[in-house]
Design an enzyme around this catalytic site. Structure first.
Site, short mmCIF file in Angstrom:
data_model
loop_
_atom_site.label_atom_id
_atom_site.label_comp_id
_atom_site.label_asym_id
_atom_site.label_seq_id
_atom_site.Cartn_x
_atom_site.Cartn_y
_atom_site.Cartn_z
NE ARG A 162 31.70 36.77 52.25
CZ ARG A 162 31.84 37.86 51.48
NH1 ARG A 162 30.98 38.10 50.51
NH2 ARG A 162 32.82 38.72 51.70
CG ASP A 446 36.42 42.26 48.96
OD1 ASP A 446 36.40 42.57 47.75
OD2 ASP A 446 35.39 41.96 49.59
#
Length: 535
Positions: A162, A446
């Site tokens: 990613r 996160d």
């Protein structure tokens, strides 16, 4: 070359990753695509301004033929046919990458984005780790002498990388004197160094694409893939991309996003935490009906979240693409058996719902949860690699259902304010220190969860919310008081030097963006400026 690296990397082998050939490739990507990237970012602002002026979101009338058309994405390569359990985590440091590759998950989402802090050593080190993983040479020895190496007795996960989103800059790379696109830097370095290696391993250059807000942004990625394959002599269609549907505008363009990437598409993912963040951001000034309850009480069974996930499964399977479930934030604690038991139960319930809804696999954030997720999907899939045949024709989702935030059960509480400010400061401090994913109170946090936390505070102030548990109305003064209390709590949890270096600037930043009259689109943008100020 007009590309310049403004900061040396201390990573061993950085000169190999930042080779002349790799940098020339990154430069070519910027010259070809960066102007269009900026145009699309401006289009985001135009759409947001329209909503602020009283507009809303709906399915696009101009793309109705795509939604109603009979088309499918390219068939999946063998390495991506079975994605029943995906382990997520940063590509750096090497220890975490090795643990993920040894986890026995079917896929490893190697994250250069929300689970990573963009310190230059993480950017370069992450790509180096992914190259070494493709070579089979990735290894690490801790200062205490513990050796970490890739297991040879298990099937290693298929790696899906990613890169960072279109909105983020990379200040350590200048092209024509201006900061580069973080997305193009990440993709360019990774593709240049690993594409052929991955193909030789029977896999390929596979990507998760974050933060897209429109099919036009997907079209740009598709153009990048075509160009990159052409430049490096990789057969067209080798790249495969799974798009995170983690913004509310993208939820209205799932078909169109798959269509734009159809020669390179692998599937869509229900990026639930960023999705909630996007809902708050896009409709932040649209009135109290868009005020979410406390973050902890927003569950996936809420009607507006059910609409989102069921539409995703239906859309994917109709087009021959995989529907990937989202992250279960709870993590086990190996030193606390009760916490671990509760984590396993919550993850099992979450994954059972997804498997029964038709998802082809799902995410976990800790290696200990891989067997739990696998067990659930094994029970539904059996010997089948996926359940693309589950078409969900009964699902019909309207725009109103996607936007029915008021259907979420739960309350807005002062206790939730305390939790939001604690998480926002604690996560930002850890991010500034170089770590993009951290367990806080047995939840994996996160950037997405920190974004929800600080955005809820801003929105609550905007709507003058009255807290259900105390009866007090939120005010800037109350936010400052609660923030001070949570900062003092954090002071007692970390050593003084670390607190002064990371937690004090993090607290100041969270205060600024929560109390600002203007909403800050991404916490990571001003936080990145703090990183750069340490140079």
């Amino acid at each position: 070359m007009t590309i310049e690296i403004t900061r040396a990397s201390t990573i061993d082998g950085a000169d190999e990753i930042l080779s002349d050939g790799a940098l020339a490739f990154v430069e070519a990507l910027h010259h070809r695509f960066d102007a269009r990237r900026h145009e699309l970012l401006e289009a985001r602002r135009v759409r947001r301004d329209r909503i602020a002026a009283g507009g809303t979101l709906d399915f696009l009338p101009e793309t109705r033929a795509i939604r109603e058309g009979d088309w499918r994405v390219a068939s999946a390569p063998d390495a991506l046919l079975d994605r029943r359990v995906e382990m997520t985590g940063p590509a750096a440091p090497a220890k975490m990458a090795i643990n993920a590759l040894n986890s026995e998950a079917r896929v490893w989402l190697a994250d250069l984005e929300d689970a990573s802090s963009p310190h230059w050593h993480n950017v370069v080190g992450g790509v180096k780790n992914l190259r070494d993983a493709a070579l089979g040479t990735l290894a690490f020895t801790s200062p205490a002498g513990k050796v970490y190496a890739l297991r040879t007795d298990v099937r290693r996960p298929t790696v899906v990388t990613r890169p960072r989103g279109w909105h983020l800059p990379e200040h350590n790379v200048l092209v024509d004197g201006v900061p580069g696109s973080a997305a193009l830097v990440d993709f360019g370095l990774h593709f240049f160094h690993t594409a052929q290696l991955l193909i030789d391993n029977g896999h390929g250059p596979y990507y998760y694409l974050p933060k897209l807000e429109s099919h036009l942004e997907a079209r740009l990625w598709n153009e990048v893939f075509v160009f990159a394959q052409e430049q490096l002599g990789i057969p067209q269609g080798t790249v495969r991309a799974t798009v995170l549907i983690e913004t509310i505008p993208a939820a209205f363009e799932m078909d169109e996003i798959l269509y734009e990437l159809r020669d390179h598409a692998s599937g869509l993912n229900a990026g639930r935490w960023d999705y909630l963040f996007s809902l708050i951001k896009v409709f932040r000034d649209a009135g109290p009906e868009f005020v979410l309850p406390d973050r902890a009480s927003v569950v996936m069974t809420a009607p507006f979240m059910r609409a989102y996930t069921e539409l995703l499964v239906k859309t994917c399977h109709r087009r021959g693409a995989f529907a990937m479930g989202g992250m279960a934030a709870v993590v086990p604690n190996r030193s606390d058996l009760e916490v671990t038991r509760a984590a396993f139960e919550k993850v099992r319930a979450d994954k059972t719902r997804e498997a029964n809804d038709g998802f082809d696999g799902s995410w976990v954030a800790h290696p200990d949860l891989v067997p739990v997720c696998r067990e659930v999907f094994d029970a539904v899939l059996g010997d089948r690699p996926n359940q693309l045949e589950k078409q969900r024709p009964e699902v019909e989702v309207t725009a109103a259902e996607l936007l029915d935030v008021a259907s979420a059960h739960g309350e807005v509480t002062e206790a939730g304010l305390h939790g939001n400010l604690y998480v926002a400061v604690a996560y930002t401090a850890v991010w500034l220190s170089g770590n993009g994913a951290v367990a806080i109170h047995n939840l994996m946090e996160d950037a997405a969860t920190a974004e929800i936390s600080r955005s809820q505070v801003w929105q609550q102030l905007r709507n003058q919310v009255v807290f259900a548990d105390t009866g007090r109305a939120i005010t800037p003064e109350l936010v400052r008081t609660v923030l001070a209390e949570e900062v003092e709590r954090l002071r007692g949890e970390v050593d003084p030097e670390r607190f002064a270096r990371y937690y004090e600037p993090a607290a100041a930043l969270i205060a600024d963006i929560c109390l600002s009259e203007e909403y800050v689109d991404f916490l990571t943008l001003p936080a990145y400026e703090l990183l750069e100020s340490e140079r």
